[in-house]
Design a protein around this motif. Sequence first.
Motif, PDB file in Angstrom:
ATOM      1  N   PRO A  13       0.850  -1.368  -0.085  1.00 30.71           N
ATOM      2  CA  PRO A  13       0.005  -0.175   0.078  1.00 30.71           C
ATOM      3  C   PRO A  13       1.070   1.355  -0.058  1.00 30.71           C
ATOM      4  CG  PRO A  13      -0.612  -1.466   1.739  1.00 30.71           C
ATOM      5  CD  PRO A  13       0.530  -2.075   1.091  1.00 30.71           C
ATOM      6  N   LEU A  14       0.302   2.450  -0.641  1.00 30.21           N
ATOM      7  CA  LEU A  14       1.227   3.287  -0.641  1.00 30.21           C
ATOM      8  C   LEU A  14       1.712   4.195   0.830  1.00 30.21           C
ATOM      9  CD1 LEU A  14      -0.454   5.223  -3.862  1.00 30.21           C
ATOM     10  CD2 LEU A  14       1.648   4.205  -3.717  1.00 30.21           C
ATOM     11  N   ASP A  15       0.600   3.993   1.607  1.00 27.04           N
ATOM     12  CA  ASP A  15       1.003   4.342   2.832  1.00 27.04           C
ATOM     13  C   ASP A  15       1.759   3.435   3.694  1.00 27.04           C
ATOM     14  OD1 ASP A  15      -1.063   2.477   3.295  1.00 27.04           O
ATOM     15  OD2 ASP A  15      -2.138   3.694   4.566  1.00 27.04           O
ATOM     16  N   ALA A  16       2.243   2.306   3.123  1.00 28.17           N
ATOM     17  CA  ALA A  16       2.973   1.284   3.906  1.00 28.17           C
ATOM     18  C   ALA A  16       4.314   0.944   3.302  1.00 28.17           C
ATOM     19  CB  ALA A  16       2.209   0.420   4.548  1.00 28.17           C
ATOM     20  N   LEU A  17       4.974   1.739   2.233  1.00 26.63           N
ATOM     21  CA  LEU A  17       6.143   1.463   1.689  1.00 26.63           C
ATOM     22  C   LEU A  17       7.157   0.674   2.380  1.00 26.63           C
ATOM     23  CD1 LEU A  17       6.175   4.384  -0.927  1.00 26.63           C
ATOM     24  CD2 LEU A  17       5.547   1.938  -1.240  1.00 26.63           C
ATOM     25  N   PRO A  18       7.856  -0.040   1.954  1.00 26.69           N
ATOM     26  CA  PRO A  18       9.001  -0.706   2.868  1.00 26.69           C
ATOM     27  C   PRO A  18       9.917   0.703   3.373  1.00 26.69           C
ATOM     28  CG  PRO A  18       8.907  -1.909   0.769  1.00 26.69           C
ATOM     29  CD  PRO A  18       7.962  -0.625   0.643  1.00 26.69           C
ATOM     30  N   ILE A  22      14.380   3.945  -1.015  1.00 26.42           N
ATOM     31  CA  ILE A  22      15.102   5.020  -1.057  1.00 26.42           C
ATOM     32  C   ILE A  22      14.277   6.157  -1.279  1.00 26.42           C
ATOM     33  CG2 ILE A  22      16.890   6.145  -2.629  1.00 26.42           C
ATOM     34  CD1 ILE A  22      17.578   3.370  -3.770  1.00 26.42           C
ATOM     35  N   ALA A  23      14.774   7.202  -0.621  1.00 26.57           N
ATOM     36  CA  ALA A  23      14.001   8.509  -0.239  1.00 26.57           C
ATOM     37  C   ALA A  23      13.433   9.143  -1.436  1.00 26.57           C
ATOM     38  CB  ALA A  23      14.543   9.383   0.697  1.00 26.57           C
ATOM     39  N   TYR A  24      14.433   9.312  -2.458  1.00 27.98           N
ATOM     40  CA  TYR A  24      13.997  10.022  -3.405  1.00 27.98           C
ATOM     41  C   TYR A  24      12.973   9.451  -4.583  1.00 27.98           C
ATOM     42  CZ  TYR A  24      17.843   7.630  -6.300  1.00 27.98           C
ATOM     43  OH  TYR A  24      18.635   6.563  -6.947  1.00 27.98           O
ATOM     44  N   VAL A  25      13.138   7.987  -4.297  1.00 23.79           N
ATOM     45  CA  VAL A  25      12.154   7.089  -5.222  1.00 23.79           C
ATOM     46  C   VAL A  25      10.773   7.318  -4.553  1.00 23.79           C
ATOM     47  CG1 VAL A  25      11.563   4.567  -5.893  1.00 23.79           C
ATOM     48  CG2 VAL A  25      13.955   5.460  -6.079  1.00 23.79           C
ATOM     49  N   ARG A  26      10.782   6.925  -2.949  1.00 19.98           N
ATOM     50  CA  ARG A  26       9.598   7.294  -2.373  1.00 19.98           C
ATOM     51  C   ARG A  26       8.894   8.513  -2.666  1.00 19.98           C
ATOM     52  NH1 ARG A  26       7.838   5.169   2.521  1.00 19.98           N
ATOM     53  NH2 ARG A  26       9.821   4.228   2.844  1.00 19.98           N
ATOM     54  N   PHE A  27       9.547   9.633  -2.804  1.00 21.63           N
ATOM     55  CA  PHE A  27       9.017  10.822  -3.326  1.00 21.63           C
ATOM     56  C   PHE A  27       8.656  10.994  -4.498  1.00 21.63           C
ATOM     57  CE2 PHE A  27       9.657  15.056  -5.084  1.00 21.63           C
ATOM     58  CZ  PHE A  27       8.819  15.899  -4.020  1.00 21.63           C
ATOM     59  N   ALA A  28       9.287  10.429  -5.577  1.00 17.69           N
ATOM     60  CA  ALA A  28       8.779  10.462  -7.033  1.00 17.69           C
ATOM     61  C   ALA A  28       7.309   9.729  -6.824  1.00 17.69           C
ATOM     62  CB  ALA A  28       9.921   9.623  -8.029  1.00 17.69           C
TER      63      ALA A  28
END
Length: 52
Positions: A13-18, A22-28
């Motif tokens: 789920p988008l609100d439970a990414l591992p 990587i921070a910039y991948v999560r942000f993108a």
Amino acid sequence: MEPNKCDEVRWFPLDALPDNTIAYVRFAILAALRDGRSFSEYGWRTAPSPPE
């Protein structure tokens, strides 16, 4: 072909990414989906060549 680089592929789920995303991948990922765009790690445009 690189067994030491990936143990498994899973959906999250988008609100439970591992935690190790990587921070910039999560942000993108989240920014693209928030703005109604798709996200891909492939297909980025390359910078234009400088004029000669």
